[in-house]
Design a protein around this motif. Structure first.
Motif, PDB file in Angstrom:
ATOM      1  N   GLY A 291     -61.902 167.871  -7.010  1.00 48.22           N
ATOM      2  CA  GLY A 291     -62.307 166.523  -6.619  1.00 48.22           C
ATOM      3  C   GLY A 291     -62.975 166.482  -5.266  1.00 48.22           C
ATOM      4  O   GLY A 291     -62.900 165.485  -4.558  1.00 48.22           O
TER       5      GLY A 291
ATOM      6  N   PHE B 115     -73.648 175.059   5.894  1.00 50.65           N
ATOM      7  CA  PHE B 115     -74.148 175.658   4.651  1.00 50.65           C
ATOM      8  C   PHE B 115     -73.158 175.462   3.492  1.00 50.65           C
ATOM      9  O   PHE B 115     -73.557 175.476   2.330  1.00 50.65           O
TER      10      PHE B 115
ATOM     11  N   VAL C 123     -55.863 178.790  -8.227  1.00 54.00           N
ATOM     12  CA  VAL C 123     -55.195 178.946  -9.528  1.00 54.00           C
ATOM     13  C   VAL C 123     -56.220 179.183 -10.645  1.00 54.00           C
ATOM     14  O   VAL C 123     -56.076 180.109 -11.453  1.00 54.00           O
TER      15      VAL C 123
ATOM     16  N   ALA D 179     -67.584 169.090  -6.976  1.00 52.31           N
ATOM     17  CA  ALA D 179     -67.144 168.447  -8.220  1.00 52.31           C
ATOM     18  C   ALA D 179     -67.819 167.089  -8.395  1.00 52.31           C
ATOM     19  O   ALA D 179     -68.293 166.742  -9.489  1.00 52.31           O
TER      20      ALA D 179
ATOM     21  N   THR E   4     -56.232 167.947  -8.565  1.00 46.41           N
ATOM     22  CA  THR E   4     -54.798 168.244  -8.436  1.00 46.41           C
ATOM     23  C   THR E   4     -54.127 167.434  -7.329  1.00 46.41           C
ATOM     24  O   THR E   4     -52.924 167.182  -7.371  1.00 46.41           O
TER      25      THR E   4
ATOM     26  N   ASN F  62     -61.464 170.215   0.932  1.00 50.31           N
ATOM     27  CA  ASN F  62     -62.010 170.519   2.260  1.00 50.31           C
ATOM     28  C   ASN F  62     -63.177 169.613   2.587  1.00 50.31           C
ATOM     29  O   ASN F  62     -63.506 169.420   3.756  1.00 50.31           O
TER      30      ASN F  62
ATOM     31  N   LEU G  65     -60.630 166.297 -13.116  1.00 46.48           N
ATOM     32  CA  LEU G  65     -59.210 166.606 -12.959  1.00 46.48           C
ATOM     33  C   LEU G  65     -59.005 167.075 -11.518  1.00 46.48           C
ATOM     34  O   LEU G  65     -59.501 168.133 -11.127  1.00 46.48           O
TER      35      LEU G  65
ATOM     36  N   ALA H  32     -53.541 166.075 -11.342  1.00 48.18           N
ATOM     37  CA  ALA H  32     -53.790 166.788 -12.598  1.00 48.18           C
ATOM     38  C   ALA H  32     -54.203 168.218 -12.225  1.00 48.18           C
ATOM     39  O   ALA H  32     -55.333 168.449 -11.808  1.00 48.18           O
TER      40      ALA H  32
HETATM   41  C1  LIG Z   1     -61.991 171.557   9.023  1.00 49.97           C
HETATM   42  C2  LIG Z   1     -63.205 171.893   8.186  1.00 49.97           C
HETATM   43  C3  LIG Z   1     -64.450 171.461   8.600  1.00 49.97           C
HETATM   44  C4  LIG Z   1     -65.588 171.792   7.847  1.00 49.97           C
HETATM   45  N1  LIG Z   1     -66.794 171.311   8.254  1.00 49.97           N
HETATM   46  C5  LIG Z   1     -67.897 171.565   7.512  1.00 49.97           C
HETATM   47  C6  LIG Z   1     -69.148 170.947   7.832  1.00 49.97           C
HETATM   48  O1  LIG Z   1     -69.269 170.132   8.766  1.00 49.97           O
HETATM   49  N2  LIG Z   1     -70.236 171.271   7.060  1.00 49.97           N
HETATM   50  C7  LIG Z   1     -70.135 172.136   5.991  1.00 49.97           C
HETATM   51  O2  LIG Z   1     -71.147 172.404   5.335  1.00 49.97           O
HETATM   52  N3  LIG Z   1     -68.941 172.673   5.631  1.00 49.97           N
HETATM   53  C8  LIG Z   1     -67.829 172.410   6.363  1.00 49.97           C
HETATM   54  N4  LIG Z   1     -66.623 172.931   5.972  1.00 49.97           N
HETATM   55  C9  LIG Z   1     -66.586 173.734   4.730  1.00 49.97           C
HETATM   56  C10 LIG Z   1     -66.624 172.750   3.551  1.00 49.97           C
HETATM   57  O3  LIG Z   1     -65.484 171.944   3.630  1.00 49.97           O
HETATM   58  C11 LIG Z   1     -66.661 173.433   2.188  1.00 49.97           C
HETATM   59  O4  LIG Z   1     -67.670 174.393   2.124  1.00 49.97           O
HETATM   60  C12 LIG Z   1     -66.917 172.394   1.076  1.00 49.97           C
HETATM   61  O5  LIG Z   1     -66.203 171.220   1.312  1.00 49.97           O
HETATM   62  C13 LIG Z   1     -66.515 172.959  -0.246  1.00 49.97           C
HETATM   63  O6  LIG Z   1     -66.596 171.950  -1.240  1.00 49.97           O
HETATM   64  P1  LIG Z   1     -65.909 172.182  -2.646  1.00 49.97           P
HETATM   65  O7  LIG Z   1     -66.155 170.965  -3.441  1.00 49.97           O
HETATM   66  O8  LIG Z   1     -66.307 173.494  -3.189  1.00 49.97           O
HETATM   67  O9  LIG Z   1     -64.348 172.338  -2.300  1.00 49.97           O
HETATM   68  P2  LIG Z   1     -63.297 171.231  -1.877  1.00 49.97           P
HETATM   69  O10 LIG Z   1     -63.924 170.090  -1.215  1.00 49.97           O
HETATM   70  O11 LIG Z   1     -62.217 171.940  -1.127  1.00 49.97           O
HETATM   71  O12 LIG Z   1     -62.738 170.717  -3.263  1.00 49.97           O
HETATM   72  C14 LIG Z   1     -61.923 171.507  -4.087  1.00 49.97           C
HETATM   73  C15 LIG Z   1     -61.103 170.570  -4.923  1.00 49.97           C
HETATM   74  O13 LIG Z   1     -60.440 171.272  -5.969  1.00 49.97           O
HETATM   75  C16 LIG Z   1     -59.147 170.720  -6.140  1.00 49.97           C
HETATM   76  N5  LIG Z   1     -58.354 171.725  -6.847  1.00 49.97           N
HETATM   77  C17 LIG Z   1     -57.943 172.935  -6.405  1.00 49.97           C
HETATM   78  N6  LIG Z   1     -57.241 173.569  -7.367  1.00 49.97           N
HETATM   79  C18 LIG Z   1     -57.227 172.753  -8.452  1.00 49.97           C
HETATM   80  C19 LIG Z   1     -56.656 172.849  -9.757  1.00 49.97           C
HETATM   81  N7  LIG Z   1     -55.960 173.922 -10.138  1.00 49.97           N
HETATM   82  N8  LIG Z   1     -56.815 171.811 -10.610  1.00 49.97           N
HETATM   83  C20 LIG Z   1     -57.516 170.701 -10.230  1.00 49.97           C
HETATM   84  N9  LIG Z   1     -58.068 170.559  -9.006  1.00 49.97           N
HETATM   85  C21 LIG Z   1     -57.930 171.574  -8.130  1.00 49.97           C
HETATM   86  C22 LIG Z   1     -58.726 170.377  -4.723  1.00 49.97           C
HETATM   87  O14 LIG Z   1     -57.683 169.434  -4.697  1.00 49.97           O
HETATM   88  C23 LIG Z   1     -60.025 169.827  -4.162  1.00 49.97           C
HETATM   89  O15 LIG Z   1     -60.177 168.466  -4.436  1.00 49.97           O
HETATM   90  C24 LIG Z   1     -65.466 172.593   6.680  1.00 49.97           C
HETATM   91  C25 LIG Z   1     -64.194 172.983   6.241  1.00 49.97           C
HETATM   92  C26 LIG Z   1     -63.072 172.640   6.983  1.00 49.97           C
HETATM   93  C27 LIG Z   1     -61.720 173.075   6.482  1.00 49.97           C
END
Ligand SMILES: Cc1cc2nc3c(=O)[nH]c(=O)nc-3n(C[C@H](O)[C@H](O)[C@H](O)COP(=O)(O)OP(=O)(O)OC[C@H]3O[C@@H](n4cnc5c(N)ncnc54)[C@H](O)[C@@H]3O)c2cc1C
Length: 461
Positions: free
Chosen positions: A12, A440, A219, A16, A35, A44, A33, A152
């Protein structure tokens, strides 16, 4: 659940949501879905501040231009060439059309933080930060008819030949399953599973702090890799920075980062220095300090400054430890007092002429005859009160992930999985082998989230 979904999106966060919105706009029936419980939705992504974007001329909040070649050169520099150039160029080139797309889907931008001139050209800052970006995307997705199920947790994807035939998850204590036509995995890295981190890094990893969500435990990643889905990346590669040692185990976010290292000396728990604190300007060095601290006893470090440096950097959310003498500071920080006084005295003696001191430029104000040296901003620590912060390694996200092609599609052996796509952190290792370029992560998630959503919908419709 009675609805027959065309597409299930796992996760989420930004990737996603970009996938779900893009797919829903084609008319596909989409379920997210997530979690996490609703207040913690957004992974993040809710901690982010900006997105790095190529542009030919002024675009939204971005000034001047930032070309594909310059962006790629910046990326190659920080990754030491360990970058998939084909996918990197795709991400960079597509980032330009992403910014207006983001605005059309509810994201608002603000001018870059003042004083960070180079970022005003390269990184577009979200008004209200990542939390507001995530909230805007949820509103847009729900407006398009996307259903969202919180709490979920996806546990398993059943693979038969080259197809995912079932998505297993738990919700409200019950095991459930769905059989959508297409699946998009956007569930992040594995950094919140500290046992997995410890398998890769050794027991020291138990002392690392996780800067973001506790829900990215890998996971789904582990489930797919165990079934032979193509993997990419090294489990010890991740983005890690030095953060305030008082930060919580998870979710401390950006406010726990410490930016005072260049104006300090950094010692380990034996009060010994271990690296050149003034090697380069901080935006180019902050990401190496996570690893440097990780290599010290008990994976801790301590930053020591004096009164004249206190206002030169953005503070963390925690106030510094303050004392009138170094001995008192050592006592408050649990450091050996004599050793700290000796280390500071040796450093002070090695400092030379400071008239060229310039806090925002490489000023060459260096120590002489000291190991390790301090090659810029070396000023004696003499002016009370003295201040200290503890440092720990803060992991942002891991790089071991799902290998994807330019359509964000996953593969097994030498063939594509016909209905499985991945976006965001979980496939970032397909592009980044090591190192990191600020902003990035959101570029990868936005570009590949949209591609995954489009491809998943084309397969389903
Ligand atoms: C403090 C901090 C500051 C940052 N600042 C920046 C920035 O300014 N610019 C930048 O480009 N990047 C930044 N980043 C990196 C950035 O957050 C990530 O690269 C980006 O958010 C990744 O997006 P994502 O959708 O792949 O993952 P996420 O946003 O982490 O989403 C993953 C989702 O999957 C869900 N999930 C996990 N396992 C399951 C499961 N088994 N079933 C269902 N759902 C599940 C989680 O709950 C979550 O909602 C930062 C990171 C941090 C921690």
């Amino acid at each position: 659940m009675t609805v027959a979904y065309d597409i299930v999106v796992i996760g989420g966060g930004n990737a996603a949501l970009c996938a779900a919105i893009t797919a829903a706009e084609t008319g596909a029936r989409v379920l997210i879905l997530e979690t996490a419980p609703k207040p913690y939705r957004g992974g993040n992504s809710r901690h982010t501040r900006n997105f790095r974007c190529m542009h030919h001329g002024p675009l939204g909040p971005l000034v001047e231009s930032y070309t594909e070649d310059e962006y790629l050169a910046d990326l190659m520099k920080v990754t030491g060439g360990k970058t998939d150039e084909h996918l990197a160029r795709l991400a960079i080139r597509t980032s330009e059309e992403c910014l207006p797309w983001m605005e059309e889907h509810g994201v608002r931008f603000q001018p870059s933080l003042s004083g960070t001139l180079s970022l005003a050209r390269t990184n577009a800052f979200f008004r209200g930060g990542g939390k507001s970006l995530v909230n805007a995307y949820y509103r847009t997705a729900e407006g398009l008819g996307v259903d969202v199920l919180y709490e979920a947790a996806v546990t398993h994807l059943e693979l038969e030949g080259d197809r995912v035939t079932r998505v297993d998850y738990t919700h409200e204590g019950a095991a459930k399953s769905l059989s959508p036509k297409s699946v998009v995995v956007a569930s992040g890295g594995f950094q919140a599973d500290t046992d997995w981190l410890a398998r890769a890094w050794g027991p020291a990893a138990k002392n690392f702090l996780i800067r973001g969500t506790p829900y990215n435990r890998g996971v789904v990643l582990a489930d797919l890799l165990d079934q032979g889905i193509a993997q990419v990346g090294d489990p010890t590669q991740c983005h890690a920075v030095a953060i305030d040692g008082r930060a919580p185990k998870f979710d401390g976010g950006i406010v726990t980062r410490l930016d005072c290292v260049p104006f300090s000396i950094v010692v380990n728990k034996d009060a010994q220095r271990f690296y050149d604190e003034g090697e380069d300007v901080w935006p180019k060095r902050y990401a190496i300090w996570g690893r440097l601290v990780a290599a010290q006893p008990d994976q801790v470090g301590y930053v020591i400054i004096d009164a004249k440096s206190l206002n030169l950097f953005m503070p963390s959310v925690f106030p510094p430890i303050k004392a009138d003498t170094l001995a008192e500071l050592a006592g408050k920080m649990g450091l050996p007092g004599d050793a700290l006084e000796q280390t500071v005295a040796a450093f002070n003696e090695a400092c030379g002429d400071q008239t060229a001191f310039h806090p925002t430029e490489l000023d060459g104000v260096a120590t002489s005859g000291l190991t390790p040296p301090k090659t810029n901003w070396a000023r004696p620590i003499t002016e009370p009160p003295f201040y200290g912060y503890s440092l720990r390694t803060g992991v942002t996200f891991t790089y071991l992930g799902l290998k994807v092609d330019e359509n964000a599609q996953c593969s097994i052996g030498d063939r594509l999985v016909s209905n499985l796509w991945a976006a965001g952190e979980t496939m970032a290792g397909s592009i980044l082998g090591q190192g990191y370029l600020a902003g990035f992560g959101m570029t990868i998630g936005t570009v590949f989230g949209r591609i995954a959503g489009k491809e998943a919908a084309a397969h389903a419709n």
